[in-house]
Design a protein around this motif. Structure first.
Motif: not given
Lengths: 390, 233
Positions: B42-48, B113-124, B135-143
Protein backbone atom coordinates in the motif's frame (compact mmCIF):
# COMPACT_ATOMS: atom_id res chain seq x y z
CA UNK A 1 -73.84 0.53 -21.94
CA UNK A 2 -73.22 -2.85 -23.40
CA UNK A 3 -70.63 -5.23 -22.17
CA UNK A 4 -68.60 -4.88 -25.34
CA UNK A 5 -67.95 -1.25 -24.72
CA UNK A 6 -66.72 -1.73 -21.19
CA UNK A 7 -63.22 -1.36 -22.41
CA UNK A 8 -64.12 1.88 -24.15
CA UNK A 9 -65.68 3.16 -21.00
CA UNK A 10 -62.60 2.27 -19.04
CA UNK A 11 -60.45 4.11 -21.54
CA UNK A 12 -62.75 7.10 -21.24
CA UNK A 13 -62.56 7.13 -17.47
CA UNK A 14 -58.78 6.82 -17.54
CA UNK A 15 -58.50 9.64 -20.00
CA UNK A 16 -60.77 11.78 -17.83
CA UNK A 17 -58.63 11.04 -14.82
CA UNK A 18 -55.48 11.87 -16.72
CA UNK A 19 -57.01 15.12 -17.88
CA UNK A 20 -58.11 15.92 -14.38
CA UNK A 21 -54.60 15.44 -13.15
CA UNK A 22 -53.19 17.76 -15.71
CA UNK A 23 -55.90 20.41 -15.46
CA UNK A 24 -56.77 20.43 -11.81
CA UNK A 25 -53.29 19.43 -10.58
CA UNK A 26 -54.80 16.68 -8.55
CA UNK A 27 -52.87 16.76 -5.33
CA UNK A 28 -51.73 13.28 -4.38
CA UNK A 29 -50.16 14.62 -1.23
CA UNK A 30 -47.11 13.41 0.61
CA UNK A 31 -47.31 10.20 2.48
CA UNK A 32 -44.60 8.59 4.52
CA UNK A 33 -44.35 4.84 4.28
CA UNK A 34 -42.03 2.96 6.57
CA UNK A 35 -40.70 -0.22 5.05
CA UNK A 36 -39.35 -2.22 7.93
CA UNK A 37 -37.81 -2.44 10.50
CA UNK A 38 -39.48 -5.85 10.52
CA UNK A 39 -39.91 -6.42 6.82
CA UNK A 40 -38.68 -9.72 5.39
CA UNK A 41 -36.93 -7.88 2.57
CA UNK A 42 -34.67 -6.14 5.04
CA UNK A 43 -32.82 -9.25 6.27
CA UNK A 44 -32.78 -7.95 9.78
CA UNK A 45 -33.93 -4.63 11.09
CA UNK A 46 -33.37 -1.96 8.49
CA UNK A 47 -36.00 0.70 8.08
CA UNK A 48 -36.54 2.54 4.83
CA UNK A 49 -38.54 5.71 5.36
CA UNK A 50 -40.11 6.48 1.99
CA UNK A 51 -41.87 9.71 1.19
CA UNK A 52 -44.40 8.87 -1.48
CA UNK A 53 -46.21 10.86 -4.08
CA UNK A 54 -49.01 8.50 -5.06
CA UNK A 55 -47.29 5.25 -5.89
CA UNK A 56 -43.92 6.83 -6.55
CA UNK A 57 -41.08 7.27 -4.12
CA UNK A 58 -39.90 10.85 -3.77
CA UNK A 59 -37.28 10.32 -1.09
CA UNK A 60 -36.17 7.03 0.40
CA UNK A 61 -33.95 7.15 3.42
CA UNK A 62 -32.56 4.02 5.05
CA UNK A 63 -32.50 4.30 8.83
CA UNK A 64 -30.22 1.87 10.56
CA UNK A 65 -28.54 1.40 13.86
CA UNK A 66 -31.09 -1.01 15.28
CA UNK A 67 -28.33 -3.57 15.45
CA UNK A 68 -25.21 -1.48 15.93
CA UNK A 69 -22.96 -3.51 18.19
CA UNK A 70 -19.86 -1.32 18.17
CA UNK A 71 -17.42 -3.93 16.92
CA UNK A 72 -14.76 -1.37 16.09
CA UNK A 73 -14.71 -0.29 19.73
CA UNK A 74 -14.93 -3.82 21.09
CA UNK A 75 -12.00 -4.97 18.95
CA UNK A 76 -9.82 -2.39 20.66
CA UNK A 77 -10.11 -4.14 24.03
CA UNK A 78 -9.58 -7.67 22.75
CA UNK A 79 -6.58 -9.64 21.65
CA UNK A 80 -6.24 -10.60 18.01
CA UNK A 81 -7.47 -14.19 18.42
CA UNK A 82 -10.46 -12.92 20.39
CA UNK A 83 -11.40 -10.48 17.64
CA UNK A 84 -12.25 -13.21 15.14
CA UNK A 85 -15.15 -14.28 17.34
CA UNK A 86 -16.74 -10.88 16.82
CA UNK A 87 -15.81 -10.65 13.19
CA UNK A 88 -17.67 -13.88 12.49
CA UNK A 89 -20.87 -12.10 13.37
CA UNK A 90 -20.61 -9.26 10.87
CA UNK A 91 -21.90 -11.02 7.77
CA UNK A 92 -23.44 -14.01 9.47
CA UNK A 93 -24.23 -15.90 6.30
CA UNK A 94 -20.65 -16.03 5.10
CA UNK A 95 -18.78 -16.10 8.37
CA UNK A 96 -15.59 -17.79 7.39
CA UNK A 97 -15.03 -15.27 4.64
CA UNK A 98 -15.13 -12.49 7.25
CA UNK A 99 -12.25 -13.89 9.23
CA UNK A 100 -9.88 -14.20 6.32
CA UNK A 101 -9.11 -10.52 5.57
CA UNK A 102 -8.65 -9.73 9.27
CA UNK A 103 -6.23 -12.61 9.69
CA UNK A 104 -4.43 -11.69 6.48
CA UNK A 105 -4.01 -8.11 7.67
CA UNK A 106 -2.56 -9.30 10.98
CA UNK A 107 -0.30 -11.75 9.14
CA UNK A 108 0.90 -8.96 6.87
CA UNK A 109 1.98 -6.90 9.87
CA UNK A 110 3.62 -9.88 11.54
CA UNK A 111 5.28 -10.85 8.25
CA UNK A 112 4.02 -14.37 8.69
CA UNK A 113 2.74 -16.38 5.77
CA UNK A 114 0.47 -19.36 6.16
CA UNK A 115 1.75 -22.59 4.55
CA UNK A 116 0.36 -23.42 1.09
CA UNK A 117 -1.95 -26.13 2.38
CA UNK A 118 -3.56 -23.71 4.82
CA UNK A 119 -3.97 -21.16 2.02
CA UNK A 120 -5.75 -23.69 -0.18
CA UNK A 121 -8.07 -24.92 2.54
CA UNK A 122 -8.77 -21.29 3.43
CA UNK A 123 -9.71 -20.61 -0.17
CA UNK A 124 -11.97 -23.67 -0.30
CA UNK A 125 -13.79 -22.69 2.88
CA UNK A 126 -13.99 -19.12 1.61
CA UNK A 127 -15.71 -20.26 -1.57
CA UNK A 128 -17.98 -22.63 0.36
CA UNK A 129 -19.15 -19.68 2.48
CA UNK A 130 -19.76 -17.79 -0.74
CA UNK A 131 -21.93 -20.61 -2.08
CA UNK A 132 -23.85 -20.94 1.18
CA UNK A 133 -24.40 -17.20 1.30
CA UNK A 134 -25.37 -16.68 -2.33
CA UNK A 135 -27.59 -19.78 -2.41
CA UNK A 136 -29.83 -18.08 0.10
CA UNK A 137 -29.95 -14.96 -2.03
CA UNK A 138 -30.85 -16.94 -5.13
CA UNK A 139 -33.88 -18.38 -3.38
CA UNK A 140 -34.73 -15.31 -1.36
CA UNK A 141 -34.96 -13.08 -4.40
CA UNK A 142 -37.92 -15.22 -5.49
CA UNK A 143 -39.73 -14.48 -2.24
CA UNK A 144 -39.35 -10.74 -2.81
CA UNK A 145 -41.45 -11.00 -5.95
CA UNK A 146 -43.88 -13.57 -4.57
CA UNK A 147 -42.43 -16.87 -5.72
CA UNK A 148 -42.23 -19.07 -2.66
CA UNK A 149 -40.81 -22.27 -4.11
CA UNK A 150 -37.17 -21.22 -4.73
CA UNK A 151 -36.46 -20.32 -1.13
CA UNK A 152 -37.27 -23.83 0.05
CA UNK A 153 -34.90 -25.26 -2.52
CA UNK A 154 -32.30 -22.78 -1.36
CA UNK A 155 -32.61 -23.71 2.32
CA UNK A 156 -32.50 -27.40 1.45
CA UNK A 157 -29.36 -27.16 -0.66
CA UNK A 158 -27.57 -24.59 1.44
CA UNK A 159 -27.75 -27.07 4.29
CA UNK A 160 -25.49 -29.44 2.35
CA UNK A 161 -22.82 -26.77 2.06
CA UNK A 162 -23.19 -25.82 5.73
CA UNK A 163 -22.74 -29.47 6.65
CA UNK A 164 -19.44 -29.51 4.79
CA UNK A 165 -18.31 -26.37 6.59
CA UNK A 166 -19.43 -27.86 9.89
CA UNK A 167 -17.51 -31.05 9.29
CA UNK A 168 -14.26 -29.13 9.05
CA UNK A 169 -14.77 -26.29 11.47
CA UNK A 170 -17.38 -27.55 13.92
CA UNK A 171 -19.63 -24.58 13.36
CA UNK A 172 -22.34 -24.07 10.79
CA UNK A 173 -22.43 -20.30 10.95
CA UNK A 174 -19.61 -19.08 13.12
CA UNK A 175 -16.61 -21.28 12.44
CA UNK A 176 -13.93 -19.16 14.15
CA UNK A 177 -11.48 -21.45 12.41
CA UNK A 178 -8.88 -19.19 10.86
CA UNK A 179 -5.77 -18.51 12.89
CA UNK A 180 -2.88 -16.14 12.48
CA UNK A 181 -0.37 -18.30 10.65
CA UNK A 182 -2.72 -20.98 9.37
CA UNK A 183 -5.78 -22.94 10.36
CA UNK A 184 -6.96 -24.59 13.53
CA UNK A 185 -7.23 -28.07 12.08
CA UNK A 186 -6.79 -30.08 8.94
CA UNK A 187 -9.71 -31.35 6.88
CA UNK A 188 -11.21 -34.69 7.96
CA UNK A 189 -10.90 -37.93 6.04
CA UNK A 190 -13.31 -38.43 3.16
CA UNK A 191 -14.28 -34.78 3.15
CA UNK A 192 -12.91 -34.04 -0.30
CA UNK A 193 -15.12 -36.63 -2.03
CA UNK A 194 -18.19 -35.54 -0.11
CA UNK A 195 -17.59 -31.93 -0.99
CA UNK A 196 -17.20 -32.83 -4.63
CA UNK A 197 -20.61 -34.49 -4.68
CA UNK A 198 -22.12 -31.50 -2.87
CA UNK A 199 -20.69 -29.23 -5.55
CA UNK A 200 -22.44 -31.32 -8.22
CA UNK A 201 -25.69 -30.90 -6.31
CA UNK A 202 -25.14 -27.15 -6.03
CA UNK A 203 -24.72 -26.92 -9.78
CA UNK A 204 -28.06 -28.69 -10.14
CA UNK A 205 -29.48 -26.17 -7.69
CA UNK A 206 -28.21 -23.32 -9.86
CA UNK A 207 -29.83 -24.90 -12.90
CA UNK A 208 -33.09 -25.21 -10.98
CA UNK A 209 -32.96 -21.55 -10.04
CA UNK A 210 -32.26 -20.62 -13.61
CA UNK A 211 -35.28 -22.61 -14.79
CA UNK A 212 -37.54 -21.34 -12.03
CA UNK A 213 -36.67 -17.67 -12.01
CA UNK A 214 -34.36 -16.38 -14.71
CA UNK A 215 -36.56 -17.64 -17.52
CA UNK A 216 -39.74 -16.71 -15.70
CA UNK A 217 -41.83 -14.04 -17.40
CA UNK A 218 -43.06 -12.44 -14.17
CA UNK A 219 -39.57 -12.39 -12.71
CA UNK A 220 -38.25 -10.68 -15.82
CA UNK A 221 -41.10 -8.16 -15.85
CA UNK A 222 -40.42 -7.27 -12.21
CA UNK A 223 -36.64 -7.08 -12.49
CA UNK A 224 -35.59 -6.02 -15.97
CA UNK A 225 -35.00 -2.31 -16.22
CA UNK A 226 -35.78 -1.81 -12.52
CA UNK A 227 -33.30 -0.09 -10.25
CA UNK A 228 -30.67 0.65 -12.87
CA UNK A 229 -27.34 1.73 -11.39
CA UNK A 230 -24.86 3.04 -13.97
CA UNK A 231 -21.21 2.15 -13.62
CA UNK A 232 -19.94 5.57 -12.55
CA UNK A 233 -22.57 5.90 -9.83
CA UNK A 234 -21.65 2.45 -8.57
CA UNK A 235 -17.98 3.43 -8.43
CA UNK A 236 -18.61 6.74 -6.68
CA UNK A 237 -20.71 5.05 -4.01
CA UNK A 238 -18.13 2.32 -3.59
CA UNK A 239 -20.49 -0.48 -4.50
CA UNK A 240 -18.73 -3.79 -4.62
CA UNK A 241 -19.22 -7.42 -5.38
CA UNK A 242 -21.94 -8.51 -7.74
CA UNK A 243 -23.62 -5.10 -7.49
CA UNK A 244 -20.61 -3.50 -9.12
CA UNK A 245 -20.10 -6.23 -11.68
CA UNK A 246 -23.77 -6.13 -12.66
CA UNK A 247 -23.16 -2.50 -13.64
CA UNK A 248 -20.63 -3.65 -16.19
CA UNK A 249 -17.48 -2.97 -14.17
CA UNK A 250 -14.97 -5.76 -14.34
CA UNK A 251 -13.44 -5.65 -10.88
CA UNK A 252 -12.95 -8.63 -8.66
CA UNK A 253 -10.50 -8.54 -5.79
CA UNK A 254 -9.93 -12.26 -6.09
CA UNK A 255 -8.33 -11.63 -9.45
CA UNK A 256 -7.17 -8.01 -9.26
CA UNK A 257 -5.79 -7.69 -5.77
CA UNK A 258 -5.22 -11.21 -4.57
CA UNK A 259 -3.85 -10.95 -1.04
CA UNK A 260 -2.20 -14.36 -1.20
CA UNK A 261 -4.88 -17.02 -1.38
CA UNK A 262 -5.01 -19.71 -4.04
CA UNK A 263 -7.25 -18.04 -6.62
CA UNK A 264 -4.40 -17.13 -8.94
CA UNK A 265 -3.38 -20.76 -9.30
CA UNK A 266 -6.57 -22.03 -10.88
CA UNK A 267 -8.63 -21.30 -13.93
CA UNK A 268 -11.82 -19.31 -13.45
CA UNK A 269 -13.50 -16.20 -14.76
CA UNK A 270 -15.23 -13.07 -13.51
CA UNK A 271 -18.82 -12.56 -14.63
CA UNK A 272 -20.18 -9.15 -15.48
CA UNK A 273 -23.44 -7.87 -16.90
CA UNK A 274 -23.82 -4.53 -18.69
CA UNK A 275 -27.40 -3.68 -17.65
CA UNK A 276 -27.06 -2.65 -13.99
CA UNK A 277 -30.66 -3.54 -13.17
CA UNK A 278 -32.09 -5.94 -10.60
CA UNK A 279 -32.09 -8.74 -13.12
CA UNK A 280 -28.41 -8.25 -13.89
CA UNK A 281 -27.56 -8.41 -10.19
CA UNK A 282 -29.45 -11.69 -9.87
CA UNK A 283 -27.87 -13.10 -13.00
CA UNK A 284 -24.32 -12.20 -11.94
CA UNK A 285 -24.80 -13.81 -8.53
CA UNK A 286 -26.19 -16.94 -10.16
CA UNK A 287 -23.15 -17.23 -12.41
CA UNK A 288 -20.86 -16.50 -9.48
CA UNK A 289 -22.34 -19.32 -7.45
CA UNK A 290 -21.79 -21.66 -10.36
CA UNK A 291 -18.26 -20.40 -10.87
CA UNK A 292 -17.58 -20.88 -7.16
CA UNK A 293 -18.53 -24.56 -7.41
CA UNK A 294 -16.04 -24.88 -10.26
CA UNK A 295 -13.39 -23.08 -8.22
CA UNK A 296 -13.95 -25.45 -5.30
CA UNK A 297 -13.74 -28.47 -7.61
CA UNK A 298 -10.40 -27.36 -8.97
CA UNK A 299 -9.06 -26.49 -5.53
CA UNK A 300 -10.08 -29.88 -4.17
CA UNK A 301 -8.03 -31.53 -6.90
CA UNK A 302 -4.85 -29.73 -6.03
CA UNK A 303 -4.58 -29.31 -2.26
CA UNK A 304 -0.85 -29.38 -1.55
CA UNK A 305 0.47 -31.46 1.31
CA UNK A 306 2.36 -30.03 4.23
CA UNK A 307 1.71 -28.35 7.54
CA UNK A 308 -1.39 -26.22 8.14
CA UNK A 309 0.20 -23.84 10.61
CA UNK A 310 3.22 -21.61 10.33
CA UNK A 311 5.42 -21.06 13.33
CA UNK A 312 3.95 -18.28 15.38
CA UNK A 313 4.59 -17.42 19.01
CA UNK A 314 2.14 -18.69 21.58
CA UNK A 315 1.24 -15.20 22.68
CA UNK A 316 0.56 -13.19 19.58
CA UNK A 317 1.88 -9.66 19.50
CA UNK A 318 1.55 -7.82 16.26
CA UNK A 319 4.38 -5.39 15.47
CA UNK A 320 3.52 -1.72 15.18
CA UNK A 321 2.24 -0.65 11.81
CA UNK A 322 -0.82 -0.25 9.66
CA UNK A 323 -2.32 -2.58 7.12
CA UNK A 324 -5.42 -2.62 4.99
CA UNK A 325 -6.42 -5.95 3.48
CA UNK A 326 -9.66 -6.52 1.66
CA UNK A 327 -11.05 -9.58 -0.04
CA UNK A 328 -13.94 -10.29 -2.35
CA UNK A 329 -16.51 -11.60 0.09
CA UNK A 330 -19.91 -13.00 -0.90
CA UNK A 331 -21.40 -9.53 -0.47
CA UNK A 332 -18.50 -7.53 -1.88
CA UNK A 333 -15.31 -5.89 -0.71
CA UNK A 334 -14.75 -6.61 2.95
CA UNK A 335 -11.67 -4.95 4.36
CA UNK A 336 -9.99 -4.37 7.68
CA UNK A 337 -7.74 -1.43 8.39
CA UNK A 338 -5.68 -2.45 11.38
CA UNK A 339 -3.55 -0.03 13.35
CA UNK A 340 -1.21 -1.86 15.66
CA UNK A 341 1.01 -0.45 18.38
CA UNK A 342 2.82 -3.67 19.10
CA UNK A 343 0.26 -4.73 21.66
CA UNK A 344 -1.65 -7.98 22.16
CA UNK A 345 -4.70 -6.39 20.60
CA UNK A 346 -5.28 -3.93 17.78
CA UNK A 347 -5.13 -0.20 18.53
CA UNK A 348 -7.81 0.63 16.02
CA UNK A 349 -9.76 -1.50 13.57
CA UNK A 350 -11.74 0.12 10.80
CA UNK A 351 -14.11 -2.41 9.31
CA UNK A 352 -15.03 -1.63 5.73
CA UNK A 353 -18.11 -3.69 5.06
CA UNK A 354 -19.62 -4.22 1.63
CA UNK A 355 -23.27 -3.78 2.62
CA UNK A 356 -22.70 -0.35 4.16
CA UNK A 357 -21.50 1.03 0.85
CA UNK A 358 -23.98 -1.03 -1.17
CA UNK A 359 -26.94 0.34 0.76
CA UNK A 360 -25.65 3.92 0.60
CA UNK A 361 -26.81 3.95 -3.02
CA UNK A 362 -30.45 3.40 -1.94
CA UNK A 363 -31.45 7.10 -1.72
CA UNK A 364 -30.08 7.60 -5.23
CA UNK A 365 -31.58 4.54 -6.87
CA UNK A 366 -34.99 4.68 -5.18
CA UNK A 367 -35.84 8.13 -6.44
CA UNK A 368 -38.95 7.85 -8.62
CA UNK A 369 -39.46 4.09 -8.44
CA UNK A 370 -42.81 2.52 -7.59
CA UNK A 371 -43.46 1.03 -4.17
CA UNK A 372 -43.41 -2.65 -5.21
CA UNK A 373 -40.07 -2.09 -6.90
CA UNK A 374 -38.57 -0.85 -3.65
CA UNK A 375 -38.71 -4.43 -2.44
CA UNK A 376 -37.16 -5.99 -5.53
CA UNK A 377 -34.37 -3.42 -5.60
CA UNK A 378 -33.61 -3.94 -1.92
CA UNK A 379 -33.66 -7.67 -2.46
CA UNK A 380 -31.37 -7.51 -5.46
CA UNK A 381 -28.86 -5.21 -3.75
CA UNK A 382 -28.56 -8.01 -1.21
CA UNK A 383 -27.31 -6.89 2.14
CA UNK A 384 -26.97 -8.48 5.55
CA UNK A 385 -27.88 -6.16 8.35
CA UNK A 386 -25.01 -7.19 10.57
CA UNK A 387 -22.82 -6.16 7.70
CA UNK A 388 -24.27 -2.65 7.62
CA UNK A 389 -24.43 -2.00 11.34
CA UNK A 390 -21.34 -3.86 12.50
CA UNK B 1 10.29 9.51 0.42
CA UNK B 2 10.72 7.32 3.39
CA UNK B 3 13.89 5.52 4.34
CA UNK B 4 12.00 2.38 5.29
CA UNK B 5 11.66 1.10 1.79
CA UNK B 6 15.39 0.68 1.29
CA UNK B 7 15.54 -1.62 4.31
CA UNK B 8 13.05 -3.97 2.67
CA UNK B 9 15.45 -6.36 1.03
CA UNK B 10 12.98 -9.24 0.73
CA UNK B 11 11.33 -8.24 -2.52
CA UNK B 12 12.02 -6.37 -5.71
CA UNK B 13 11.32 -2.63 -5.67
CA UNK B 14 7.71 -1.81 -6.26
CA UNK B 15 8.02 0.31 -9.41
CA UNK B 16 4.29 0.60 -9.92
CA UNK B 17 3.74 2.34 -6.60
CA UNK B 18 6.96 4.35 -6.77
CA UNK B 19 5.85 5.79 -10.09
CA UNK B 20 2.47 6.57 -8.63
CA UNK B 21 4.09 8.28 -5.66
CA UNK B 22 6.26 10.38 -7.96
CA UNK B 23 3.28 11.33 -10.09
CA UNK B 24 1.05 12.21 -7.16
CA UNK B 25 3.80 14.16 -5.36
CA UNK B 26 4.15 16.30 -8.45
CA UNK B 27 0.41 16.85 -8.78
CA UNK B 28 -0.13 17.50 -5.10
CA UNK B 29 2.92 19.72 -4.69
CA UNK B 30 2.66 21.74 -1.50
CA UNK B 31 -0.39 19.85 -0.28
CA UNK B 32 1.61 16.72 0.41
CA UNK B 33 3.29 16.58 3.81
CA UNK B 34 4.65 13.08 3.98
CA UNK B 35 4.34 9.68 2.37
CA UNK B 36 5.02 6.08 3.20
CA UNK B 37 5.28 3.09 0.94
CA UNK B 38 5.12 -0.59 1.83
CA UNK B 39 6.33 -2.32 -1.33
CA UNK B 40 3.67 -4.42 -3.08
CA UNK B 41 1.18 -3.57 -0.38
CA UNK B 42 0.00 0.00 0.00
CA UNK B 43 0.85 3.64 -0.33
CA UNK B 44 0.08 6.22 2.35
CA UNK B 45 -0.06 9.94 1.65
CA UNK B 46 -0.49 12.61 4.31
CA UNK B 47 -1.92 15.85 3.00
CA UNK B 48 -2.70 19.24 4.48
CA UNK B 49 -6.13 19.40 6.06
CA UNK B 50 -6.99 22.68 4.27
CA UNK B 51 -6.45 20.90 0.97
CA UNK B 52 -8.29 17.70 1.85
CA UNK B 53 -10.97 18.19 -0.80
CA UNK B 54 -8.46 19.19 -3.48
CA UNK B 55 -6.21 16.26 -2.67
CA UNK B 56 -9.09 13.85 -3.06
CA UNK B 57 -10.01 15.49 -6.36
CA UNK B 58 -6.43 15.17 -7.60
CA UNK B 59 -6.36 11.51 -6.61
CA UNK B 60 -9.64 10.98 -8.44
CA UNK B 61 -8.24 12.66 -11.52
CA UNK B 62 -5.22 10.35 -11.33
CA UNK B 63 -7.51 7.35 -11.77
CA UNK B 64 -8.60 6.64 -8.22
CA UNK B 65 -12.29 6.66 -9.02
CA UNK B 66 -13.45 3.86 -6.74
CA UNK B 67 -14.37 4.96 -3.23
CA UNK B 68 -13.29 2.53 -0.53
CA UNK B 69 -13.97 4.08 2.86
CA UNK B 70 -13.50 7.16 5.00
CA UNK B 71 -12.86 7.15 8.72
CA UNK B 72 -10.64 8.58 11.42
CA UNK B 73 -8.08 7.48 13.97
CA UNK B 74 -7.79 8.73 17.54
CA UNK B 75 -4.11 8.49 18.45
CA UNK B 76 -4.63 9.11 22.14
CA UNK B 77 -3.85 6.24 24.45
CA UNK B 78 -7.05 5.16 26.19
CA UNK B 79 -6.94 6.13 29.88
CA UNK B 80 -8.31 2.73 30.89
CA UNK B 81 -6.06 0.81 28.56
CA UNK B 82 -7.63 -2.43 27.58
CA UNK B 83 -9.53 -2.71 30.87
CA UNK B 84 -7.23 -5.42 32.13
CA UNK B 85 -6.74 -3.74 35.47
CA UNK B 86 -10.35 -3.70 36.56
CA UNK B 87 -11.08 -5.64 39.71
CA UNK B 88 -12.43 -8.55 37.70
CA UNK B 89 -9.74 -8.82 35.09
CA UNK B 90 -6.61 -8.29 37.15
CA UNK B 91 -3.99 -10.87 36.44
CA UNK B 92 -4.68 -11.50 32.78
CA UNK B 93 -1.23 -10.36 31.76
CA UNK B 94 0.82 -11.91 34.54
CA UNK B 95 1.80 -15.00 32.54
CA UNK B 96 3.14 -12.76 29.82
CA UNK B 97 6.73 -12.35 30.95
CA UNK B 98 7.56 -10.02 28.08
CA UNK B 99 6.06 -6.64 28.95
CA UNK B 100 4.32 -4.93 26.07
CA UNK B 101 6.05 -1.84 24.81
CA UNK B 102 3.62 0.46 23.12
CA UNK B 103 4.75 2.15 19.98
CA UNK B 104 4.43 5.89 20.45
CA UNK B 105 4.54 6.97 16.82
CA UNK B 106 1.44 8.13 15.04
CA UNK B 107 1.38 5.67 12.21
CA UNK B 108 2.74 5.60 8.70
CA UNK B 109 3.44 8.96 7.13
CA UNK B 110 3.40 10.50 10.62
CA UNK B 111 0.92 12.77 12.29
CA UNK B 112 0.89 15.86 14.46
CA UNK B 113 -2.54 15.89 15.99
CA UNK B 114 -4.74 13.65 18.07
CA UNK B 115 -7.28 12.97 15.34
CA UNK B 116 -6.36 11.91 11.87
CA UNK B 117 -8.67 11.56 8.91
CA UNK B 118 -8.32 8.45 6.80
CA UNK B 119 -9.65 7.59 3.36
CA UNK B 120 -9.03 4.69 1.04
CA UNK B 121 -9.45 4.92 -2.72
CA UNK B 122 -8.93 2.36 -5.45
CA UNK B 123 -7.88 2.62 -9.05
CA UNK B 124 -9.29 -0.08 -11.28
CA UNK B 125 -6.94 0.68 -14.17
CA UNK B 126 -3.81 0.67 -12.05
CA UNK B 127 -5.07 -2.15 -9.82
CA UNK B 128 -3.87 -0.31 -6.76
CA UNK B 129 -5.20 1.15 -3.57
CA UNK B 130 -4.25 4.47 -2.04
CA UNK B 131 -4.65 5.62 1.54
CA UNK B 132 -4.97 9.33 2.22
CA UNK B 133 -4.48 10.84 5.65
CA UNK B 134 -4.83 14.30 7.05
CA UNK B 135 -4.18 15.75 10.50
CA UNK B 136 -7.19 17.39 12.04
CA UNK B 137 -6.36 20.50 13.99
CA UNK B 138 -7.97 21.44 17.27
CA UNK B 139 -11.25 22.58 15.77
CA UNK B 140 -11.92 19.24 14.06
CA UNK B 141 -13.39 20.77 10.92
CA UNK B 142 -12.78 19.56 7.40
CA UNK B 143 -14.41 20.07 4.02
CA UNK B 144 -16.80 17.39 2.90
CA UNK B 145 -15.90 15.19 -0.05
CA UNK B 146 -19.40 13.96 -0.71
CA UNK B 147 -19.53 16.04 -3.90
CA UNK B 148 -16.47 14.19 -5.18
CA UNK B 149 -17.56 10.73 -4.03
CA UNK B 150 -21.27 10.46 -3.19
CA UNK B 151 -20.47 7.31 -1.22
CA UNK B 152 -18.59 9.41 1.34
CA UNK B 153 -21.92 10.82 2.55
CA UNK B 154 -22.64 8.06 5.03
CA UNK B 155 -19.01 7.53 5.96
CA UNK B 156 -18.79 11.19 6.96
CA UNK B 157 -21.96 10.91 9.00
CA UNK B 158 -20.55 7.89 10.79
CA UNK B 159 -17.21 9.62 11.42
CA UNK B 160 -19.07 12.68 12.68
CA UNK B 161 -21.02 10.80 15.31
CA UNK B 162 -18.21 8.45 16.31
CA UNK B 163 -15.40 11.03 16.55
CA UNK B 164 -17.15 14.39 16.61
CA UNK B 165 -15.49 15.60 13.44
CA UNK B 166 -17.46 18.24 11.55
CA UNK B 167 -17.63 18.04 7.78
CA UNK B 168 -18.12 21.51 6.41
CA UNK B 169 -20.72 21.59 3.65
CA UNK B 170 -22.40 18.31 4.56
CA UNK B 171 -26.15 18.99 4.66
CA UNK B 172 -27.31 16.02 6.74
CA UNK B 173 -24.86 15.48 9.56
CA UNK B 174 -27.39 13.85 11.85
CA UNK B 175 -26.59 10.54 13.54
CA UNK B 176 -26.52 7.42 11.43
CA UNK B 177 -26.32 4.70 14.05
CA UNK B 178 -26.74 6.35 17.42
CA UNK B 179 -30.00 7.58 18.94
CA UNK B 180 -30.62 11.27 18.36
CA UNK B 181 -30.18 12.20 22.03
CA UNK B 182 -26.94 10.25 22.47
CA UNK B 183 -24.12 12.22 24.08
CA UNK B 184 -20.45 11.68 23.41
CA UNK B 185 -18.43 10.17 20.62
CA UNK B 186 -18.03 6.43 21.19
CA UNK B 187 -14.93 5.74 19.12
CA UNK B 188 -12.86 8.35 20.91
CA UNK B 189 -10.32 6.72 23.15
CA UNK B 190 -11.54 8.58 26.24
CA UNK B 191 -15.09 7.32 25.82
CA UNK B 192 -15.41 4.55 28.42
CA UNK B 193 -16.52 1.14 27.34
CA UNK B 194 -18.98 0.69 30.17
CA UNK B 195 -19.75 -2.93 29.44
CA UNK B 196 -16.19 -3.82 30.34
CA UNK B 197 -16.29 -1.83 33.56
CA UNK B 198 -19.49 -3.18 35.05
CA UNK B 199 -19.43 -6.81 33.94
CA UNK B 200 -16.66 -9.38 34.35
CA UNK B 201 -14.97 -10.28 31.11
CA UNK B 202 -16.02 -13.89 30.55
CA UNK B 203 -12.82 -14.60 28.69
CA UNK B 204 -10.97 -14.23 31.96
CA UNK B 205 -13.31 -15.43 34.68
CA UNK B 206 -14.63 -18.57 32.97
CA UNK B 207 -11.28 -20.26 32.60
CA UNK B 208 -11.46 -23.87 33.70
CA UNK B 209 -8.55 -24.70 35.96
CA UNK B 210 -6.47 -27.66 34.84
CA UNK B 211 -6.64 -30.41 37.50
CA UNK B 212 -3.40 -30.61 39.45
CA UNK B 213 -2.65 -34.24 38.63
CA UNK B 214 -2.85 -33.45 34.90
CA UNK B 215 -0.85 -30.28 34.93
CA UNK B 216 2.60 -31.86 35.12
CA UNK B 217 1.69 -34.36 32.43
CA UNK B 218 0.41 -31.65 30.10
CA UNK B 219 3.48 -29.56 30.67
CA UNK B 220 5.71 -32.49 29.74
CA UNK B 221 3.72 -33.12 26.56
CA UNK B 222 3.90 -29.51 25.50
CA UNK B 223 7.63 -29.38 26.15
CA UNK B 224 8.20 -32.61 24.19
CA UNK B 225 6.28 -31.24 21.22
CA UNK B 226 8.15 -27.98 21.51
CA UNK B 227 11.55 -29.66 21.46
CA UNK B 228 10.53 -31.94 18.60
CA UNK B 229 9.92 -28.86 16.50
CA UNK B 230 13.43 -27.64 17.06
CA UNK B 231 12.89 -25.71 20.21
CA UNK B 232 12.28 -22.44 18.46
CA UNK B 233 9.34 -20.19 18.82
Amino acid sequence: MTATSDREQMAYVTAQAADARINVELDTGDMTLNIGPQHPATHGTLRIACRLDGEQVVVAEPIMGYMHRGYEKLCEVRTYPQCTTLINRIDWLGSFANEVPFILAAERLMEVEAPPRAQWIRTILFELSRIANLALFLGDMGVQIGALTPVFFAFRDRERVLNQIEEVTGGRFHPNFDRIGGLKDDIPKGWIDETRSVMTKMRTFCDEMEDLLVGNEIFQARCRGVGVIPGDVAMGHGLSGANLRASGIDWDLRRDANPGLAWDQIDWRVWTHPDGDSFARYWVRLQETREATRIVDQLLDGIPSGPIMAKVPRIIKVPAGEAYVSTENPLGEMGYYIVSKGDLGPFRVKIRTPSFNNISVVPWVMKGVYVPDVITILGSLYFILGDIDR
Amino acid sequence: MDEEQSSEETSAPDEKRENLLAELSENLGEMLIDSYLRPHEDLWLRVRIENWQDAVKIAKAAGFTYFGFLSAIDWDIAPDGRYENTEFDGGLVEEDDDPVELDTSTGYAGGDSRFQLLAQLNSLDRQMGLILKADLGDNLVVDTIRDVFPGADWHERETHEMFGIVFRGHPTLHPLYLPTEFEGHPLRKDFPLLARQVKPWPGVVDIEEIPEHLEAQLEAEVMAAFEAEGGEV
